[in-house]
Design a protein around this motif. Structure first.
Motif, PDB file in Angstrom:
ATOM      1  N   LEU A   1       0.832  -1.218   0.000  1.00  0.00           N
ATOM      2  CA  LEU A   1       0.000   0.000   0.000  1.00  0.00           C
ATOM      3  C   LEU A   1       0.861   1.262   0.000  1.00  0.00           C
ATOM      4  N   ALA A   2       1.990   1.222   0.711  1.00  0.00           N
ATOM      5  CA  ALA A   2       2.855   2.411   0.764  1.00  0.00           C
ATOM      6  C   ALA A   2       3.469   2.678  -0.604  1.00  0.00           C
ATOM      7  N   GLY A   3       4.074   1.654  -1.186  1.00  0.00           N
ATOM      8  CA  GLY A   3       4.760   1.830  -2.472  1.00  0.00           C
ATOM      9  C   GLY A   3       3.820   2.243  -3.584  1.00  0.00           C
TER      10      GLY A   3
ATOM     11  N   PHE B   1      10.657  -1.709  -7.450  1.00  0.00           N
ATOM     12  CA  PHE B   1      11.185  -3.057  -7.209  1.00  0.00           C
ATOM     13  C   PHE B   1      10.324  -3.733  -6.146  1.00  0.00           C
ATOM     14  N   ASP B   2       9.946  -4.958  -6.402  1.00  0.00           N
ATOM     15  CA  ASP B   2       9.240  -5.726  -5.362  1.00  0.00           C
ATOM     16  C   ASP B   2       9.502  -7.212  -5.574  1.00  0.00           C
ATOM     17  N   ASN B   3       9.841  -7.901  -4.473  1.00  0.00           N
ATOM     18  CA  ASN B   3      10.144  -9.338  -4.610  1.00  0.00           C
ATOM     19  C   ASN B   3       9.125 -10.209  -3.888  1.00  0.00           C
ATOM     20  N   ASN B   4       7.969  -9.641  -3.579  1.00  0.00           N
ATOM     21  CA  ASN B   4       6.892 -10.425  -2.987  1.00  0.00           C
ATOM     22  C   ASN B   4       7.310 -11.078  -1.662  1.00  0.00           C
ATOM     23  N   SER B   5       8.112 -10.376  -0.885  1.00  0.00           N
ATOM     24  CA  SER B   5       8.624 -10.982   0.343  1.00  0.00           C
ATOM     25  C   SER B   5       7.776 -10.659   1.575  1.00  0.00           C
ATOM     26  N   GLN B   6       6.871  -9.685   1.449  1.00  0.00           N
ATOM     27  CA  GLN B   6       5.958  -9.347   2.554  1.00  0.00           C
ATOM     28  C   GLN B   6       4.549  -9.400   2.009  1.00  0.00           C
TER      29      GLN B   6
ATOM     30  N   SER C   1       1.642  -8.191   3.931  1.00  0.00           N
ATOM     31  CA  SER C   1       0.697  -7.464   4.777  1.00  0.00           C
ATOM     32  C   SER C   1      -0.408  -6.803   3.938  1.00  0.00           C
ATOM     33  N   SER C   2      -0.010  -6.070   2.901  1.00  0.00           N
ATOM     34  CA  SER C   2      -1.020  -5.367   2.099  1.00  0.00           C
ATOM     35  C   SER C   2      -1.929  -6.342   1.355  1.00  0.00           C
ATOM     36  N   LYS C   3      -1.347  -7.428   0.872  1.00  0.00           N
ATOM     37  CA  LYS C   3      -2.120  -8.373   0.058  1.00  0.00           C
ATOM     38  C   LYS C   3      -3.231  -9.034   0.858  1.00  0.00           C
TER      39      LYS C   3
ATOM     40  N   GLY D   1      -8.443  -4.669   4.954  1.00  0.00           N
ATOM     41  CA  GLY D   1      -8.750  -3.578   4.028  1.00  0.00           C
ATOM     42  C   GLY D   1      -9.766  -2.575   4.564  1.00  0.00           C
ATOM     43  N   LEU D   2     -10.173  -2.736   5.837  1.00  0.00           N
ATOM     44  CA  LEU D   2     -11.188  -1.828   6.394  1.00  0.00           C
ATOM     45  C   LEU D   2     -10.656  -0.409   6.560  1.00  0.00           C
ATOM     46  N   TYR D   3     -11.520   0.553   6.364  1.00  0.00           N
ATOM     47  CA  TYR D   3     -11.188   1.916   6.806  1.00  0.00           C
ATOM     48  C   TYR D   3     -12.309   2.418   7.680  1.00  0.00           C
TER      49      TYR D   3
ATOM     50  N   LYS E   1      14.386  -8.828  -5.842  1.00  0.00           N
ATOM     51  CA  LYS E   1      14.795  -8.358  -4.523  1.00  0.00           C
ATOM     52  C   LYS E   1      15.731  -7.167  -4.727  1.00  0.00           C
ATOM     53  N   PHE E   2      15.497  -6.107  -4.035  1.00  0.00           N
ATOM     54  CA  PHE E   2      16.407  -4.970  -4.110  1.00  0.00           C
ATOM     55  C   PHE E   2      17.645  -5.317  -3.281  1.00  0.00           C
ATOM     56  N   ASP E   3      18.816  -5.218  -3.915  1.00  0.00           N
ATOM     57  CA  ASP E   3      20.057  -5.585  -3.241  1.00  0.00           C
ATOM     58  C   ASP E   3      20.747  -4.304  -2.767  1.00  0.00           C
TER      59      ASP E   3
ATOM     60  N   LEU F   1       2.974   2.224   8.387  1.00  0.00           N
ATOM     61  CA  LEU F   1       1.528   2.446   8.213  1.00  0.00           C
ATOM     62  C   LEU F   1       0.708   1.606   9.208  1.00  0.00           C
ATOM     63  N   GLY F   2       1.377   0.711   9.906  1.00  0.00           N
ATOM     64  CA  GLY F   2       0.764   0.012  11.037  1.00  0.00           C
ATOM     65  C   GLY F   2      -0.485  -0.750  10.686  1.00  0.00           C
ATOM     66  N   THR F   3      -1.543  -0.485  11.462  1.00  0.00           N
ATOM     67  CA  THR F   3      -2.795  -1.232  11.288  1.00  0.00           C
ATOM     68  C   THR F   3      -3.741  -0.520  10.320  1.00  0.00           C
TER      69      THR F   3
HETATM   70  C1  LIG Z   1      -3.931  -9.590   9.172  1.00  0.00           C
HETATM   71  C2  LIG Z   1      -3.860  -8.137   8.794  1.00  0.00           C
HETATM   72  C3  LIG Z   1      -5.025  -7.388   8.707  1.00  0.00           C
HETATM   73  C4  LIG Z   1      -4.968  -6.042   8.365  1.00  0.00           C
HETATM   74  N1  LIG Z   1      -6.134  -5.355   8.251  1.00  0.00           N
HETATM   75  C5  LIG Z   1      -6.096  -4.048   7.866  1.00  0.00           C
HETATM   76  C6  LIG Z   1      -7.295  -3.339   7.673  1.00  0.00           C
HETATM   77  O1  LIG Z   1      -8.396  -3.888   7.819  1.00  0.00           O
HETATM   78  N2  LIG Z   1      -7.216  -2.033   7.289  1.00  0.00           N
HETATM   79  C7  LIG Z   1      -6.007  -1.405   7.102  1.00  0.00           C
HETATM   80  O2  LIG Z   1      -5.988  -0.228   6.757  1.00  0.00           O
HETATM   81  N3  LIG Z   1      -4.848  -2.069   7.296  1.00  0.00           N
HETATM   82  C8  LIG Z   1      -4.865  -3.365   7.671  1.00  0.00           C
HETATM   83  N4  LIG Z   1      -3.701  -4.039   7.864  1.00  0.00           N
HETATM   84  C9  LIG Z   1      -2.444  -3.277   7.827  1.00  0.00           C
HETATM   85  C10 LIG Z   1      -1.986  -3.012   6.422  1.00  0.00           C
HETATM   86  O3  LIG Z   1      -1.954  -4.222   5.764  1.00  0.00           O
HETATM   87  C11 LIG Z   1      -0.612  -2.333   6.462  1.00  0.00           C
HETATM   88  O4  LIG Z   1      -0.724  -1.063   7.039  1.00  0.00           O
HETATM   89  C12 LIG Z   1      -0.049  -2.163   5.044  1.00  0.00           C
HETATM   90  O5  LIG Z   1      -0.122  -3.363   4.360  1.00  0.00           O
HETATM   91  C13 LIG Z   1       1.390  -1.696   5.046  1.00  0.00           C
HETATM   92  O6  LIG Z   1       1.780  -1.531   3.716  1.00  0.00           O
HETATM   93  P1  LIG Z   1       3.301  -1.399   3.294  1.00  0.00           P
HETATM   94  O7  LIG Z   1       3.317  -1.160   1.844  1.00  0.00           O
HETATM   95  O8  LIG Z   1       4.003  -0.446   4.185  1.00  0.00           O
HETATM   96  O9  LIG Z   1       3.948  -2.823   3.648  1.00  0.00           O
HETATM   97  P2  LIG Z   1       3.826  -4.232   2.882  1.00  0.00           P
HETATM   98  O10 LIG Z   1       2.457  -4.524   2.491  1.00  0.00           O
HETATM   99  O11 LIG Z   1       4.517  -5.210   3.776  1.00  0.00           O
HETATM  100  O12 LIG Z   1       4.658  -4.014   1.553  1.00  0.00           O
HETATM  101  C14 LIG Z   1       6.052  -3.968   1.522  1.00  0.00           C
HETATM  102  C15 LIG Z   1       6.498  -4.449   0.167  1.00  0.00           C
HETATM  103  O13 LIG Z   1       7.925  -4.312   0.057  1.00  0.00           O
HETATM  104  C16 LIG Z   1       8.445  -5.435  -0.615  1.00  0.00           C
HETATM  105  N5  LIG Z   1       9.857  -5.575  -0.210  1.00  0.00           N
HETATM  106  C17 LIG Z   1      10.371  -5.637   1.031  1.00  0.00           C
HETATM  107  N6  LIG Z   1      11.717  -5.724   0.977  1.00  0.00           N
HETATM  108  C18 LIG Z   1      12.057  -5.731  -0.332  1.00  0.00           C
HETATM  109  C19 LIG Z   1      13.297  -5.812  -1.056  1.00  0.00           C
HETATM  110  N7  LIG Z   1      14.491  -5.883  -0.450  1.00  0.00           N
HETATM  111  N8  LIG Z   1      13.268  -5.810  -2.412  1.00  0.00           N
HETATM  112  C20 LIG Z   1      12.091  -5.709  -3.083  1.00  0.00           C
HETATM  113  N9  LIG Z   1      10.874  -5.615  -2.442  1.00  0.00           N
HETATM  114  C21 LIG Z   1      10.865  -5.632  -1.106  1.00  0.00           C
HETATM  115  C22 LIG Z   1       7.554  -6.594  -0.135  1.00  0.00           C
HETATM  116  O14 LIG Z   1       7.563  -7.650  -1.063  1.00  0.00           O
HETATM  117  C23 LIG Z   1       6.178  -5.930  -0.055  1.00  0.00           C
HETATM  118  O15 LIG Z   1       5.434  -6.063  -1.240  1.00  0.00           O
HETATM  119  C24 LIG Z   1      -3.712  -5.409   8.163  1.00  0.00           C
HETATM  120  C25 LIG Z   1      -2.544  -6.167   8.213  1.00  0.00           C
HETATM  121  C26 LIG Z   1      -2.605  -7.516   8.527  1.00  0.00           C
HETATM  122  C27 LIG Z   1      -1.338  -8.320   8.566  1.00  0.00           C
END
Ligand SMILES: Cc1cc2nc3c(=O)[nH]c(=O)nc-3n(C[C@H](O)[C@H](O)[C@H](O)COP(=O)(O)OP(=O)(O)OC[C@H]3O[C@@H](n4cnc5c(N)ncnc54)[C@H](O)[C@@H]3O)c2cc1C
Length: 358
Positions: free
Chosen positions: A21-23, A40-45, A47-49, A53-55, A173-175, A320-322
Motif C-alpha cells: 500500500l505504501a509503495g 522493485f518488489d520481490n513479494n517478500s511481505q 501485509s497489504s495483500k 482492508g477496512l477503513y 529483490k532490491f540488493d 503504516l501500522g494497522t
Molecule cells: C492480518 C492483517 C489485517 C490487516 N487489516 C487491515 C485493515 O483492515 N485495514 C487497514 O488499513 N490495514 C490493515 N492491515 C495493515 C496493512 O496491511 C498495512 O498497514 C499495510 O499493508 C502496510 O503496507 P506497506 O506497503 O508499508 O507494507 P507491505 O504490504 O509489507 O509491503 C512492503 C512491500 O515491500 C516489498 N519488499 C520488502 N523488501 C524488499 C526488497 N528488499 N526488495 C524488493 N521488495 C521488497 C515486499 O515484497 C512488499 O510487497 C492489516 C494487516 C494484517 C497483517
C-alpha cells in the motif's frame, strides 16, 4: 576523422522499493505529478495483500477519532476513485460498520462518545435494531459512518499488472549492497535516479540505512469463511470484524501477536479466530482460507516518513501500522510535498523524532 560518441544515461526521478500500500500510494502520487520512476518488489511481505482492508475513522476500542481522520479519508477517497477509473476495476466498497453491543453499559458509552464533537460526524446517535440471520444481538448495534473496505488483493494485483505493462515493475529483490549514492543522484544496476524511496513494510529490517528505526511489527491472522446461513450486508465489528464478500463468503479477522514475525498461519491463531467467531455467530461456518502477515507497526503508532540523516536523496515511507488503507495515500502525498516542495513534515511522523537512536 575520429567520431566521438557520448552516452547519456537517462536520469529518472525515483526508484521505489516495495509495492504494498505504501509503495503504490507513492507510485500513484508520482504519476499524478508527471514524475518518472521504477518499482522493485520481490513479494517478500504480504501485509497489504492479505489485509482486511477496512477503513474506519474511529478507534472503537477507545472511542477516539483516528489521527487526522478527515484529511486522510478525503485523500484516500480521491486516490482509490482515480485508480478505479484508470484501471476499470472496483476496489473501494463503501459499507457501514456496525459495532455489536453486549450490554446497556456499552450502549451508554456509545451515546456519550457520539456526543463528542470530534466523533459526532462519525457515530450514529441511534441504536440499530436490525436482525441478521446467524447473529444474535439483543442490545443492537451502533453504526459508524464514512466506513468501508478496500479489496487490497484486487488493488495490488491490478496495479502491479498496470506497472508491468508500462515496464515500470521489477520483480526482484532490491540488493542494498549494489546501491551507489552520489550527492545529486543514486545509481542502482543500470538505473540512475534523483531519489530513492524505501517502502518495504516489515522488510525494513534488512535495510542497512533505516533499520535503526523502531518498527516492531505485529503479526495478524485472518480467515475467509463460508457461512451460507449468515445474511449480512454490513461489516460487523466486535472483538473481530466480519466483512461480507458476496457468494456467502466473509473475511474475518484479525489477531494481534508480537512474538512471531513470520507470515505463517498458526494453530493458535486459528483457534483464537474460531473462538471469537463463535462468540458472535450462531450459524455454521467453514474455513476456506487462513492467512497471516506482519503489520509494519511502530512503538508510538505513527508512520515513519522522511529523509536519511546523511543522504538527502534517500527517503522512507513506512510504519503504516494497522491502517495502511487510510494512511497510505495521505502519507505518500506528505512525503512527496516534503521532497519536492520542501513542505515540512509533521513532527509526529518525521523520522527525525528517532534521531537519538542513531
Ligand atoms: C492480518 C492483517 C489485517 C490487516 N487489516 C487491515 C485493515 O483492515 N485495514 C487497514 O488499513 N490495514 C490493515 N492491515 C495493515 C496493512 O496491511 C498495512 O498497514 C499495510 O499493508 C502496510 O503496507 P506497506 O506497503 O508499508 O507494507 P507491505 O504490504 O509489507 O509491503 C512492503 C512491500 O515491500 C516489498 N519488499 C520488502 N523488501 C524488499 C526488497 N528488499 N526488495 C524488493 N521488495 C521488497 C515486499 O515484497 C512488499 O510487497 C492489516 C494487516 C494484517 C497483517
Amino acid at each position: 576523422m575520429m567520431r566521438v560518441f557520448f552516452i547519456y544515461k537517462l536520469m529518472i526521478d525515483y526508484i521505489i522499493v516495495g509495492s504494498g500500500l505504501a509503495g503504490i500510494s507513492f507510485a500513484e502520487t508520482l504519476f499524478h505529478h508527471d514524475k518518472t520512476f521504477v518499482v522493485f518488489d520481490n513479494n517478500s511481505q504480504n501485509s497489504s495483500k492479505i489485509a482486511g482492508g477496512l477503513y474506519n475513522p474511529v478507534i472503537l476500542k477507545r472511542f477516539s477519532q483516528v489521527w487526522n481522520a478527515n484529511e486522510q479519508l478525503e485523500i484516500a477517497d480521491k486516490f482509490y476513485k482515480t485508480i478505479e477509473q484508470k484501471l476499470s476495476i472496483q476496489v473501494d466498497f463503501k459499507l457501514p460498520i456496525y459495532r455489536k453491543f453486549f450490554s446497556i453499559e456499552e450502549q451508554n458509552d456509545w451515546f456519550t462518545a457520539s456526543d463528542q464533537p470530534s466523533l459526532t460526524p462519525f457515530l450514529s446517535d441511534k441504536i440499530v435494531n436490525k436482525k441478521y440471520n446467524g447473529i444474535e444481538s439483543p442490545f443492537g448495534y451502533g453504526e459508524v459512518f464514512h466506513t468501508g473496505y478496500v479489496d487490497t488483493e484486487v488493488l495490488l494485483h491490478h496495479y502491479h499488472a498496470y506497472l508491468k505493462n508500462l515496464n515500470l515493475f521489477n520483480e526482484h529483490k532490491f540488493d542494498y549492497k549494489k546501491l551507489q549514492i552520489f550527492e545529486d543522484h543514486i545509481e542502482y544496476l543500470n538505473i540512475t535516479a534523483k531519489h530513492i524511496v524505501f517502502a518495504e513494510g516489515f522488510g525494513i529490517h534488512a535495510n542497512p540505512y533505516f533499520n535503526y528505526l523502531p518498527l516492531d511489527g505485529t503479526k495478524g491472522e485472518l480467515f475467509i469463511i463460508k457461512a451460507p446461513d449468515l445474511k449480512l450486508d454490513v461489516i460487523i465489528n466486535t472483538s473481530v470484524f466480519i466483512l461480507p464478500l458476496g457468494n456467502h463468503l466473509y473475511k474475518v479477522g484479525a489477531t494481534y501477536t508480537w512474538n512471531d514475525k513470520t507470515d505463517n498461519p498458526t494453530a493458535e491463531g486459528k483457534q483464537e479466530l474460531i473462538n471469537r467467531i463463535q462468540e458472535i455467530l450462531t450459524c455454521d461456518f467453514e474455513i476456506i482460507e487462513h492467512f497471516a502477515g506482519v503489520r509494519p507497526t511502530v512503538k508510538d503508532r505513527r508512520p515513519l516518513l522522511g529523509t536519511h540523516f546523511k543522504h538527502n536523496n534517500m527517503h522512507i515511507l513506512n510504519g503504516l501500522g494497522t491502517r495502511g488503507v487510510m494512511l497510505g495515500p495521505a502519507m505518500a502525498l506528505d512525503l512527496y510535498e516534503y521532497i519536492e516542495n520542501s513542505k515540512p513534515l509533521e513532527k509526529a511522523i518525521d523520522i527525525k523524532r528517532y534521531e537519538k537512536l542513531l
